[in-house]
Scaffold this motif. Sequence first.
Motif, PDB file in Angstrom:
ATOM      1  N   THR A   1      -4.450   9.302   1.927  1.00 11.91           N
ATOM      2  CA  THR A   1      -3.559  10.665   1.724  1.00 11.91           C
ATOM      3  C   THR A   1      -4.644  11.888   2.009  1.00 11.91           C
ATOM      4  O   THR A   1      -5.704  11.790   1.644  1.00 11.91           O
ATOM      5  CB  THR A   1      -3.322  10.559   0.321  1.00 11.91           C
ATOM      6  N   PHE A   2      -3.802  12.527   2.640  1.00 11.38           N
ATOM      7  CA  PHE A   2      -4.491  13.863   3.218  1.00 11.38           C
ATOM      8  C   PHE A   2      -3.844  15.354   2.461  1.00 11.38           C
ATOM      9  O   PHE A   2      -2.620  15.227   2.632  1.00 11.38           O
ATOM     10  CB  PHE A   2      -4.737  14.291   4.722  1.00 11.38           C
TER      11      PHE A   2
ATOM     12  N   LEU B   1      -0.490  11.596  11.173  1.00 11.41           N
ATOM     13  CA  LEU B   1      -0.226  12.088   9.788  1.00 11.41           C
ATOM     14  C   LEU B   1       1.407  12.008   9.629  1.00 11.41           C
ATOM     15  O   LEU B   1       2.217  12.578  10.675  1.00 11.41           O
ATOM     16  CB  LEU B   1      -0.869  13.444   9.648  1.00 11.41           C
ATOM     17  N   SER B   2       1.819  11.547   8.444  1.00 13.27           N
ATOM     18  CA  SER B   2       3.146  11.716   8.316  1.00 13.27           C
ATOM     19  C   SER B   2       3.431  12.534   6.905  1.00 13.27           C
ATOM     20  O   SER B   2       3.041  12.284   5.965  1.00 13.27           O
ATOM     21  CB  SER B   2       3.738  10.240   7.865  1.00 13.27           C
ATOM     22  N   PRO B   3       4.310  13.588   7.071  1.00  9.98           N
ATOM     23  CA  PRO B   3       4.390  14.286   5.716  1.00  9.98           C
ATOM     24  C   PRO B   3       5.164  13.569   4.605  1.00  9.98           C
ATOM     25  O   PRO B   3       5.796  12.695   4.819  1.00  9.98           O
ATOM     26  CB  PRO B   3       5.610  15.389   6.443  1.00  9.98           C
ATOM     27  N   VAL B   4       4.470  14.000   3.482  1.00  8.17           N
ATOM     28  CA  VAL B   4       5.143  13.267   1.954  1.00  8.17           C
ATOM     29  C   VAL B   4       5.735  14.352   1.391  1.00  8.17           C
ATOM     30  O   VAL B   4       6.846  13.862   0.965  1.00  8.17           O
ATOM     31  CB  VAL B   4       3.931  12.337   1.362  1.00  8.17           C
TER      32      VAL B   4
ATOM     33  N   SER C   1      -6.997   3.560  -2.313  1.00  2.00           N
ATOM     34  CA  SER C   1      -6.688   4.357  -1.471  1.00  2.00           C
ATOM     35  C   SER C   1      -7.342   5.810  -1.395  1.00  2.00           C
ATOM     36  O   SER C   1      -7.072   6.798  -2.401  1.00  2.00           O
ATOM     37  CB  SER C   1      -5.015   4.694  -1.593  1.00  2.00           C
ATOM     38  N   PRO C   2      -8.221   6.019  -0.416  1.00  2.79           N
ATOM     39  CA  PRO C   2      -8.851   7.466  -0.430  1.00  2.79           C
ATOM     40  C   PRO C   2      -7.975   8.569  -0.413  1.00  2.79           C
ATOM     41  O   PRO C   2      -6.644   8.624   0.366  1.00  2.79           O
ATOM     42  CB  PRO C   2      -9.686   7.395   0.761  1.00  2.79           C
ATOM     43  N   THR C   3      -8.251   9.751  -0.676  1.00  2.00           N
ATOM     44  CA  THR C   3      -7.351  10.887  -0.809  1.00  2.00           C
ATOM     45  C   THR C   3      -8.759  11.784  -0.224  1.00  2.00           C
ATOM     46  O   THR C   3      -9.531  12.160  -0.929  1.00  2.00           O
ATOM     47  CB  THR C   3      -7.002  11.592  -2.194  1.00  2.00           C
ATOM     48  N   ILE C   4      -8.134  12.783   0.940  1.00  2.00           N
ATOM     49  CA  ILE C   4      -9.113  13.764   1.562  1.00  2.00           C
ATOM     50  C   ILE C   4      -8.375  15.075   1.525  1.00  2.00           C
ATOM     51  O   ILE C   4      -7.157  15.175   2.073  1.00  2.00           O
ATOM     52  CB  ILE C   4      -9.421  13.300   2.886  1.00  2.00           C
TER      53      ILE C   4
ATOM     54  N   GLN D   1       0.425  20.867   1.098  1.00  2.56           N
ATOM     55  CA  GLN D   1       0.920  19.992   1.990  1.00  2.56           C
ATOM     56  C   GLN D   1       0.257  18.588   1.715  1.00  2.56           C
ATOM     57  O   GLN D   1      -0.854  18.430   1.998  1.00  2.56           O
ATOM     58  CB  GLN D   1       1.265  20.203   3.272  1.00  2.56           C
ATOM     59  N   ARG D   2       1.094  17.666   1.326  1.00  4.08           N
ATOM     60  CA  ARG D   2       0.552  16.248   1.382  1.00  4.08           C
ATOM     61  C   ARG D   2       0.952  15.261   2.460  1.00  4.08           C
ATOM     62  O   ARG D   2       2.230  15.396   2.681  1.00  4.08           O
ATOM     63  CB  ARG D   2       1.034  15.267   0.024  1.00  4.08           C
TER      64      ARG D   2
END
Length: 287
Positions: free
Chosen positions: A81-82, A55-58, A30-33, A69-70
């Motif tokens: 994940t951004f 995008l969905s806020p986590v 799962s990439p994280t950017i 903010q994730r």
Amino acid sequence: MKTLVSHLSFLPERIREHFLFRFNALVNYSPTIGLMGKTGAGKSSLINALFQSPLSPVSDVSGCTRKAQRFTMAMGKQAITFIDLPGVGESLERDREYHQLYRDILPELDLIIWVLKADDRAWSADEQCYRFLTEQCGYKFSRFLFVLNQADKIEPCREWNVKYHHPSPKQAANLRQKQVAVVNIFKPANPVTTVSSTEHYQLSLLAEQLIMALPVQASSGVARQLNTSYRTASVETTASNDFGQCVSDIVDSLIEIIPLPTAVKNTLSTVKNTLISVAKSLWSFFF
């Protein structure tokens, strides 16, 4: 998968299981950017335009008194994940507050997409933050992808071709000057792409640059979730080749690290290229 496993039948069971464990971890990576840029640069709208899922806020990621903010987007079992990182355009007095936040988050990032407004006259705040990340936090230059967004707002903005969604000759000349300015100021390792998320201008080119800039283990997961309009042949070829490189690395680790009889190592070296080819042929099945 059965085709791939059949080429590993000569290996001892524990080694075969180790390979499959590493391979499954690669497929499910799962990439994280990270996202950097001033408020109003259009970071969220750009990401939403590029990918199939919004995008969905986590959650918020705290560091001292500041927060990042994730967000996440998912297709099936795979997710990206951004993390929208704060700091650009705020006072220098807050550098110390961000210091620990950056140090906590940077190790988990595969890449930082830095969004600049094409019509912005000054990027001094962006430059100061960039120097902080590279010089004080030690983040690699190759892990940044600079994007000039909102190309349709570049002067003379009224000349934007709304029918064909591209800049006028004068706007194109000004955008080229902006690209040169970004290169001179930031000296990025990756190409600078000029886009407009609202006009969908050059998003295919950005998608290709994004996949090429990502580490090899992350490109397939990102490519899978791109809007189908931007999942070009170049995107798929790059991601597939990266996937093959990862399989090659797994095989090399088996040969170099795990104690194996010489005969088994020799056989593994012999079938290495076959394993890579089979894995690449199965790329579209996994992604």
